[in-house]
Design a protein around this motif. Structure first.
Motif, PDB file in Angstrom:
ATOM      1  N   THR A   1       0.936  -1.270   0.203  1.00  0.00           N
ATOM      2  CA  THR A   1      -0.044   0.005  -0.160  1.00  0.00           C
ATOM      3  C   THR A   1       0.906   1.276  -0.097  1.00  0.00           C
ATOM      4  O   THR A   1       1.878   1.240   0.573  1.00  0.00           O
ATOM      5  CB  THR A   1      -0.799  -0.053   1.276  1.00  0.00           C
ATOM      6  OG1 THR A   1      -1.664  -1.211   1.258  1.00  0.00           O
ATOM      7  CG2 THR A   1      -1.771   1.168   1.285  1.00  0.00           C
ATOM      8  N   ALA A   2       0.266   2.303  -0.608  1.00  0.00           N
ATOM      9  CA  ALA A   2       1.317   3.384  -0.840  1.00  0.00           C
ATOM     10  C   ALA A   2       0.407   4.524  -0.531  1.00  0.00           C
ATOM     11  O   ALA A   2      -0.787   4.775  -0.762  1.00  0.00           O
ATOM     12  CB  ALA A   2       1.835   3.478  -2.404  1.00  0.00           C
ATOM     13  N   THR A   3       0.743   5.535   0.076  1.00  0.00           N
ATOM     14  CA  THR A   3       0.379   7.046   0.364  1.00  0.00           C
ATOM     15  C   THR A   3       0.738   8.046  -0.532  1.00  0.00           C
ATOM     16  O   THR A   3       2.066   7.979  -0.604  1.00  0.00           O
ATOM     17  CB  THR A   3       0.166   7.329   1.822  1.00  0.00           C
ATOM     18  OG1 THR A   3      -0.356   6.168   2.530  1.00  0.00           O
ATOM     19  CG2 THR A   3      -0.805   8.436   2.173  1.00  0.00           C
TER      20      THR A   3
ATOM     21  N   GLU B   1      -8.238   4.430  -1.170  1.00  0.00           N
ATOM     22  CA  GLU B   1      -8.888   5.350  -0.412  1.00  0.00           C
ATOM     23  C   GLU B   1      -8.341   6.873  -0.753  1.00  0.00           C
ATOM     24  O   GLU B   1      -7.444   6.924  -1.409  1.00  0.00           O
ATOM     25  CB  GLU B   1      -8.252   5.061   1.207  1.00  0.00           C
ATOM     26  CG  GLU B   1      -9.037   5.634   2.243  1.00  0.00           C
ATOM     27  CD  GLU B   1      -8.250   5.253   3.641  1.00  0.00           C
ATOM     28  OE1 GLU B   1      -7.603   4.277   3.506  1.00  0.00           O
ATOM     29  OE2 GLU B   1      -8.474   6.176   4.555  1.00  0.00           O
ATOM     30  N   THR B   2      -9.440   7.883  -0.587  1.00  0.00           N
ATOM     31  CA  THR B   2      -9.051   9.181  -0.694  1.00  0.00           C
ATOM     32  C   THR B   2      -9.324  10.003   0.561  1.00  0.00           C
ATOM     33  O   THR B   2      -9.973   9.674   1.305  1.00  0.00           O
ATOM     34  CB  THR B   2      -9.713   9.743  -1.991  1.00  0.00           C
ATOM     35  OG1 THR B   2     -11.149   9.515  -1.569  1.00  0.00           O
ATOM     36  CG2 THR B   2      -9.524   9.091  -3.198  1.00  0.00           C
ATOM     37  N   ASN B   3      -8.417  11.072   0.623  1.00  0.00           N
ATOM     38  CA  ASN B   3      -8.672  11.828   1.916  1.00  0.00           C
ATOM     39  C   ASN B   3      -9.684  12.918   1.750  1.00  0.00           C
ATOM     40  O   ASN B   3      -9.277  14.050   1.321  1.00  0.00           O
ATOM     41  CB  ASN B   3      -7.224  12.625   2.284  1.00  0.00           C
ATOM     42  CG  ASN B   3      -7.096  13.392   3.364  1.00  0.00           C
ATOM     43  OD1 ASN B   3      -8.259  13.365   4.167  1.00  0.00           O
ATOM     44  ND2 ASN B   3      -6.146  13.857   3.812  1.00  0.00           N
TER      45      ASN B   3
ATOM     46  N   TRP C   1      -2.474  14.138   2.952  1.00  0.00           N
ATOM     47  CA  TRP C   1      -2.114  13.382   1.921  1.00  0.00           C
ATOM     48  C   TRP C   1      -3.388  13.095   1.062  1.00  0.00           C
ATOM     49  O   TRP C   1      -4.453  13.568   1.461  1.00  0.00           O
ATOM     50  CB  TRP C   1      -2.027  12.121   2.467  1.00  0.00           C
ATOM     51  CG  TRP C   1      -3.128  11.398   3.429  1.00  0.00           C
ATOM     52  CD1 TRP C   1      -3.227  11.699   4.754  1.00  0.00           C
ATOM     53  CD2 TRP C   1      -4.116  10.731   3.159  1.00  0.00           C
ATOM     54  NE1 TRP C   1      -4.290  11.075   5.173  1.00  0.00           N
ATOM     55  CE2 TRP C   1      -4.856  10.354   4.199  1.00  0.00           C
ATOM     56  CE3 TRP C   1      -4.404   9.993   1.837  1.00  0.00           C
ATOM     57  CZ2 TRP C   1      -5.998   9.440   4.432  1.00  0.00           C
ATOM     58  CZ3 TRP C   1      -5.802   9.009   1.913  1.00  0.00           C
ATOM     59  CH2 TRP C   1      -6.417   8.949   3.057  1.00  0.00           C
TER      60      TRP C   1
ATOM     61  N   LYS D   1      -4.571   6.834  -1.198  1.00  0.00           N
ATOM     62  CA  LYS D   1      -3.638   5.598  -0.834  1.00  0.00           C
ATOM     63  C   LYS D   1      -3.958   4.794  -1.991  1.00  0.00           C
ATOM     64  O   LYS D   1      -5.290   4.837  -2.617  1.00  0.00           O
ATOM     65  CB  LYS D   1      -4.335   5.010   0.230  1.00  0.00           C
ATOM     66  CG  LYS D   1      -3.838   5.660   1.529  1.00  0.00           C
ATOM     67  CD  LYS D   1      -4.426   4.950   2.872  1.00  0.00           C
ATOM     68  CE  LYS D   1      -4.204   5.854   4.193  1.00  0.00           C
ATOM     69  NZ  LYS D   1      -2.941   6.436   4.491  1.00  0.00           N
TER      70      LYS D   1
ATOM     71  N   LYS E   1      -2.905   0.904  -4.354  1.00  0.00           N
ATOM     72  CA  LYS E   1      -2.322  -0.538  -3.865  1.00  0.00           C
ATOM     73  C   LYS E   1      -1.215  -0.455  -5.060  1.00  0.00           C
ATOM     74  O   LYS E   1      -1.290   0.000  -6.187  1.00  0.00           O
ATOM     75  CB  LYS E   1      -3.405  -1.692  -4.515  1.00  0.00           C
ATOM     76  CG  LYS E   1      -2.959  -2.924  -4.312  1.00  0.00           C
ATOM     77  CD  LYS E   1      -4.182  -3.818  -4.430  1.00  0.00           C
ATOM     78  CE  LYS E   1      -3.398  -5.309  -4.247  1.00  0.00           C
ATOM     79  NZ  LYS E   1      -4.389  -6.308  -4.631  1.00  0.00           N
TER      80      LYS E   1
END
Lengths: 123, 383
Positions: free
Chosen positions: A18-20, A74-76, A95, A98, A100
């Protein structure tokens, strides 16, 4: 967790698969007051260099590019109501998304913190 | 953010070193190196101007005089190129106008003032856009009659001070400035330095524009900035302020294809000129006045938070393309995005619902009256 930086001034922190992703302090400074953030839909698959999000200042609109391939997890959404957070804490609470990690090899093309710092000094 | 990197060839204004000292981010604009913002940022500069006073370096703009034997001769020469009434412009008064091409399109928009003193009878001062001055001056030289000259001013800076506190700040150094009404101008001393001050500007606020000797510009700017009510303001906030005020930016909202009627600046055309014509493109313009133009500049208020920028398409609710956004952005005073653009006349009424097309999506918006933020000019009571 390892953080990488792109020449387009995105940062990407990787933990497992997982990357942010967000924009750097240098990028927010160049943009000025951020007034609007547009985030991608969850589940969207992006390729490296694709437009992943949009950030607008009083002056202009700028794209946030996907630093690597992957699927948006996912989004902020807090940035939609409080876009100024991007100016306040770009490399932390603000951020953008997020994802994959779709292709870990692409991370090798990015810079580490020292290399990015040196790159910014050339600008 | 792709600013060109022609910095080496750019002209500095007389305030260049001061901008750098104040931490300005300098960008190329119309051949000059100009401050786009200072460290506090566009938003805070914008709001400070609306609340107190902002100092703007507008020395890149073109300053020039038309010089003729008497007022009527000079005024008639200018009337031949514009749709405004200058013959009846009184001493000490300023007027907004446009240079027109033969098709009635706008070559540039400009401010004209008639000096107050009788010794200067026959002179009219022009302030034109930086990006158009070479074109304007060539246009004038080709068309002015033999007895009216063009005197280009190269040795003066132009400083604007805008905001509710602006005139109080300036009047501490140039007391006569307080006596000017909106769109009045006079020569006066600022701390003993000869200046020409007009009560006008490009923000919708009360304020002045000061033509000052280039060599004294920095001292004057420093004297003004020493007052804590004044902060330096860059081109970024200048643009957002003028957009909120509903004022046109040449090259964006006005151009050679656009008439003053389409541009919704018919206030620049006084009654005698509208009726009698006698200016370039009069046939088209008088026809548009009588029949209505086919398209017209309107204000647009967006429903959401996403701004629509120049170039965004405007569609009717049924998807029919009806126009294009010519200026757009975020309005700091309103905390919301606003825009202006041209729409087909049937869609120009206030309250008309439209969609603005941004990144392939429809952003709902409504045609609205301008200004977006009320003007606060200091108008004198008519006698």
């Amino acid at each position: 967790m390892t953080t990488y930086y792109s020449k387009d001034h995105e940062w990407i922190s990787v933990e497992g698969d997982t990357a942010t992703v967000g924009i750097t302090a240098y990028a927010q400074e160049q943009l000025g007051d951020v007034v609007y953030v547009e985030l991608p839909e969850i589940g969207k698959t992006v390729s490296q260099g694709d437009e992943a999000a949009v950030v607008e200042s009083v002056k202009a609109a700028s794209e946030v590019y996907a630093p690597i391939d992957g699927e948006v997890l996912e989004t902020n959404d807090s940035l939609v109501d409080e876009p100024a957070k991007v100016n306040e804490d770009p490399e932390g609470a603000a951020w953008f998304l997020k994802m994959k990690v779709g292709n870990a090899d692409q991370l090798k093309e990015l810079m580490d913190a020292d290399a990015y710092k040196a790159y910014v000094e050339t600008l | 953010m792709a600013e060109s990197d022609l910095t080496a060839e750019l002209l500095p204004t007389p305030l260049h070193d001061l901008h750098v000292e104040l931490g300005a981010k300098m960008v190329p604009f119309a051949g000059y190196s100009m401050p786009v913002q200072y460290p506090s940022g566009i938003m805070s500069e914008h709001l400070h101007t609306r609340e107190a006073a902002g100092l703007f370096d507008v020395s890149h703009m073109g300053q020039a005089f038309l010089t003729g034997p008497d007022h009527e001769t000079t005024a008639r020469a200018l009337e031949a190129l514009t749709p405004s009434n200058f013959v009846e412009l009184k001493p000490g008064k300023q007027r907004y106008t446009v240079f027109l091409n033969e098709q009635g399109g706008i070559i540039d928009d400009l401010m004209v003032s008639r000096p107050l003193s009788a010794e200067e009878d026959g002179r009219l001062m022009l302030v034109v856009n930086a990006a158009r001055k070479i074109i304007d001056y060539a246009h004038l030289r080709e068309r002015l009659p033999e007895n009216v000259g063009l005197e280009i001013v190269e040795d003066r800076a132009l400083i604007a001070v805008q905001g509710p506190q602006a005139v109080a700040v300036v009047a501490a150094h140039a007391p006569q400035a307080a006596d000017l009404g909106f769109m009045e101008a006079a020569a006066m001393e600022f701390d003993g330095i000869d200046c020409h001050i007009s009560r006008s500007g490009y923000t919708g606020e009360d304020g002045v524009e000061m033509s000052v000797p280039a060599g004294a510009a920095e001292a004057i700017a420093r004297a003004l900035l020493a007052d804590e009510r004044v902060k330096p303001i860059g081109l970024g906030a200048r643009d957002s302020l003028r957009l909120e005020a509903g004022l046109c930016l040449y090259g964006h909202d006005l151009d050679e294809g656009t008439s003053p009627v389409e541009g919704a600046i018919t206030f620049a055309m006084q009654k005698r000129r509208r009726e009698n014509g006698g200016f370039p493109g009069a046939v088209r313009i008088q026809n548009e006045l009588a029949e209505g133009p086919s398209r017209v500049r309107v204000g647009l208020k967006l429903e959401g938070r996403a701004p629509a920028r120049e170039g965004a398409g405007i569609q009717a609710l049924d998807g029919t393309p009806i126009g294009t956004v010519t200026s757009g952005g975020f309005a700091p005073t309103l905390g919301a995005p606003i825009a202006m653009g041209f729409v087909a006349s049937g869609h120009a009424g206030a309250g008309t619902e439209v969609n603005l097309i941004v990144r392939g999506r429809e952003l709902p918006a409504e045609v609205t009256e301008m200004p977006f933020v009320p003007h606060r000019y200091h108008r004198k009571q008519q006698p």
